[in-house]
Design a protein around this motif. Sequence first.
Motif, mmCIF file in Angstrom:
data_model
loop_
_atom_site.group_PDB
_atom_site.id
_atom_site.type_symbol
_atom_site.label_atom_id
_atom_site.label_comp_id
_atom_site.label_asym_id
_atom_site.label_seq_id
_atom_site.Cartn_x
_atom_site.Cartn_y
_atom_site.Cartn_z
ATOM 1 N N MET A 1 0.689 -1.207 0.304
ATOM 2 C CA MET A 1 0.028 -0.104 0.019
ATOM 3 C C MET A 1 0.898 1.689 0.151
ATOM 4 O O MET A 1 2.335 1.298 0.548
ATOM 5 N N SER A 2 0.289 2.486 -1.047
ATOM 6 C CA SER A 2 1.108 3.525 -1.132
ATOM 7 C C SER A 2 0.725 5.010 0.251
ATOM 8 O O SER A 2 -0.383 4.812 0.114
ATOM 9 N N ALA A 3 1.344 5.686 0.113
ATOM 10 C CA ALA A 3 0.681 6.785 1.375
ATOM 11 C C ALA A 3 -0.189 7.258 0.417
ATOM 12 O O ALA A 3 0.241 7.892 -0.783
ATOM 13 N N PRO A 4 -1.783 8.142 0.404
ATOM 14 C CA PRO A 4 -1.930 9.227 -0.121
ATOM 15 C C PRO A 4 -1.303 10.707 -0.759
ATOM 16 O O PRO A 4 -0.159 10.861 0.360
ATOM 17 N N THR A 5 -1.773 10.924 -1.668
ATOM 18 C CA THR A 5 -1.280 12.768 -1.431
ATOM 19 C C THR A 5 -1.996 13.520 -1.548
ATOM 20 O O THR A 5 -3.760 13.209 -1.784
ATOM 21 N N TYR A 6 -1.828 14.845 -0.341
ATOM 22 C CA TYR A 6 -2.755 15.945 0.102
ATOM 23 C C TYR A 6 -2.360 16.794 -0.867
ATOM 24 O O TYR A 6 -0.690 16.864 -0.634
ATOM 25 N N ASP A 7 -2.782 17.787 -0.880
ATOM 26 C CA ASP A 7 -2.634 19.323 -0.905
ATOM 27 C C ASP A 7 -2.159 19.826 0.433
ATOM 28 O O ASP A 7 -3.067 19.292 1.518
ATOM 29 N N LEU A 8 -0.762 20.376 0.273
ATOM 30 C CA LEU A 8 -0.467 21.329 1.748
ATOM 31 C C LEU A 8 -1.805 21.792 2.018
ATOM 32 O O LEU A 8 -2.823 23.500 2.022
ATOM 33 N N GLY A 9 -1.987 21.580 3.101
ATOM 34 C CA GLY A 9 -2.903 22.620 3.950
ATOM 35 C C GLY A 9 -2.983 24.162 4.498
ATOM 36 O O GLY A 9 -1.440 24.517 4.100
ATOM 37 N N LYS A 10 -3.986 25.210 4.964
ATOM 38 C CA LYS A 10 -2.819 26.126 5.527
ATOM 39 C C LYS A 10 -2.876 26.457 6.904
ATOM 40 O O LYS A 10 -3.819 26.194 7.738
ATOM 41 N N LEU A 11 -1.877 27.178 7.154
ATOM 42 C CA LEU A 11 -1.758 27.435 8.594
ATOM 43 C C LEU A 11 -1.723 29.216 8.397
ATOM 44 O O LEU A 11 -1.666 29.896 8.049
ATOM 45 N N HIS A 12 -2.849 29.440 9.773
ATOM 46 C CA HIS A 12 -3.320 30.606 10.372
ATOM 47 C C HIS A 12 -2.134 30.933 10.928
ATOM 48 O O HIS A 12 -1.644 30.344 11.324
ATOM 49 N N GLY A 13 -1.864 32.695 10.397
ATOM 50 C CA GLY A 13 -1.035 32.824 11.138
ATOM 51 C C GLY A 13 0.202 33.835 10.861
ATOM 52 O O GLY A 13 0.513 32.866 10.027
ATOM 53 N N GLY A 14 0.993 33.060 12.022
ATOM 54 C CA GLY A 14 2.335 32.399 12.002
ATOM 55 C C GLY A 14 3.916 34.124 11.771
ATOM 56 O O GLY A 14 3.269 34.725 11.816
ATOM 57 N N LEU A 15 4.492 33.391 12.265
ATOM 58 C CA LEU A 15 5.733 34.335 11.502
ATOM 59 C C LEU A 15 6.562 34.018 10.777
ATOM 60 O O LEU A 15 6.715 32.960 11.076
ATOM 61 N N LYS A 237 7.303 15.077 3.237
ATOM 62 C CA LYS A 237 6.308 15.886 2.624
ATOM 63 C C LYS A 237 7.303 17.651 2.918
ATOM 64 O O LYS A 237 7.291 17.197 3.888
ATOM 65 N N GLN A 238 6.872 18.083 2.280
ATOM 66 C CA GLN A 238 7.914 19.207 2.588
ATOM 67 C C GLN A 238 7.183 20.552 2.656
ATOM 68 O O GLN A 238 5.644 20.316 2.364
#
Length: 506
Positions: A1-15, A237-238
């Motif tokens: 079995m191989s890992a699924p692919t996801y689009d990168l999620g979005k991080l709110h705020g941060g610096l 995952k980068q």
Amino acid sequence: MSAPTYDLGKLHGGLRLPGHKSESTAQAIQDVPIPSQLVLPITQHVGDAAQPVVAIGERVLKGQLLAAAEGSLSAPVHASSSGTVLAIEPWPVGRRNGEPAPCVVIECDGKDEAMPAPEARPDYKNLSPEDLLAEILQGGIVGLGGAVFPTAQKLMQARTCEIDHLLLNGVECESYISCDDMLMRERAVEIISGAKILMHALQINVCFIAVESDKPEAIRQIAEALAQTNDARIVIKQVPTIYPSGGEDQLVQLVTNREVPSGGLPSDVGCLVQNVGTAAAIHDWIVCGQPLISRVTTVTGDGVNKPMNVRARIGTTIEHIIKFTGGYSDRARQLIIGGPMTGNSVTTDRVPLVKATNCILVSSETPSTGPELPCIRCGECAVVCPVQLLPQQLFWYACADDEVKLREFGLTDCIECGCCDVVCPSHIPLTADFRVAKGRIRELADEKARAARARLRFEARNDRLRRERVERETQLANQKASAKRAGPAAIAEILKRRKQDKGDEE
Ligand code: SF4
Ligand code: SF4
């Protein structure tokens, strides 16, 4: 079995913080020599203190159990070299800002004699997940990203949920800290071995190793090790370099696009997050039989002569480590255990390296002395808050000690990242205030739980006394009836016993 692919999620705020990492990553990880003395706190994890199982004067070997896990969320502590137990006494520790906590002090003999080699370690794949978890529990392994949650208990909790993704956290987003980057460069094979052990314990088939895209060498090493192992279940995952993308909930969002609910855990959305260092420690214990007795830490800042990453034994004093790396520079003003955002400033370098110590930062800056001004309601703190809280409101309720409003506005979701402090033009130490307020809420909750337990005990006692009285009265009634048949002497005896019983009750 191989890992699924996801689009990168979005991080709110941060610096986007200045990195300051190249100073400490110019050379390979260096091994700190055995010190003359080791100081091992019995609490190096989030839960109850481990209980010492050695006596003063006893000779101990490397890897020997010094303190056994006891109570809730506890983890054992092992000797990190051979020597004699000098004392079991309070010693300044970094986690408590240099305040003393109980420690086992060992005078090292320099022989570094280890416990007899364990019998050939069973192949973990032949162990059931339960047996594997019981094994992990014995190794003293805790989350090495800084949270120090006992790993076995975290896995046990995860086994009760429907977990389908393991996330290995190689995201080191706080300035100056580079120990995980160096570990991924130098021990990628062991990290992946640890990932496989964790996947077996959880019985899952998907693992993401999250690394920031500005760590090309770590990515290269992990990719090479993955190519060797040829296991399609594990993928890199980068993620972008934004602080605090390495926070558990933030990482889950970024990597899988799943949102951890307020007050919830990553396991609520099917994820378990472990630091890459924890994975390597699991490999060391399960495959090689070496408990958690050393770790890699970053020694850095313009207050040290030679910034670098070192591997030191747990219990080595910061003084010894800094001396090994070339000593303090004449700019040294402040010693911080941890990074500049989440670390603790301490006033002594006699504190020991513990399982949580990912960085020793010596800065030329003194602790912030800028005058604290009134809040001007600019809203900057809310813009950067990665949890989408309203720090200015929380600050107001923290000042008013309003527990109800603090809960309502989500104080318990605050991850103490410090982003709001950095942007506040009024220099309000928001994070420190939130830490204190959270402590008060925890104390209140503990008090309520204690009161509830005491009430239950009181009610149970009353029930028991009532039951016993009814039983006695029934017994006496029965005896009286049979005595009536037997005559006046027997009745007198029963009345005498009843009088005695009443006296006992009073
Ligand atoms: S410290 Fe808490 S309130 Fe401040 S930005 Fe971080 S999560 Fe938000
Ligand atoms: S950043 Fe500081 S001054 Fe601005 S709203 Fe937040 S607490 Fe107030």
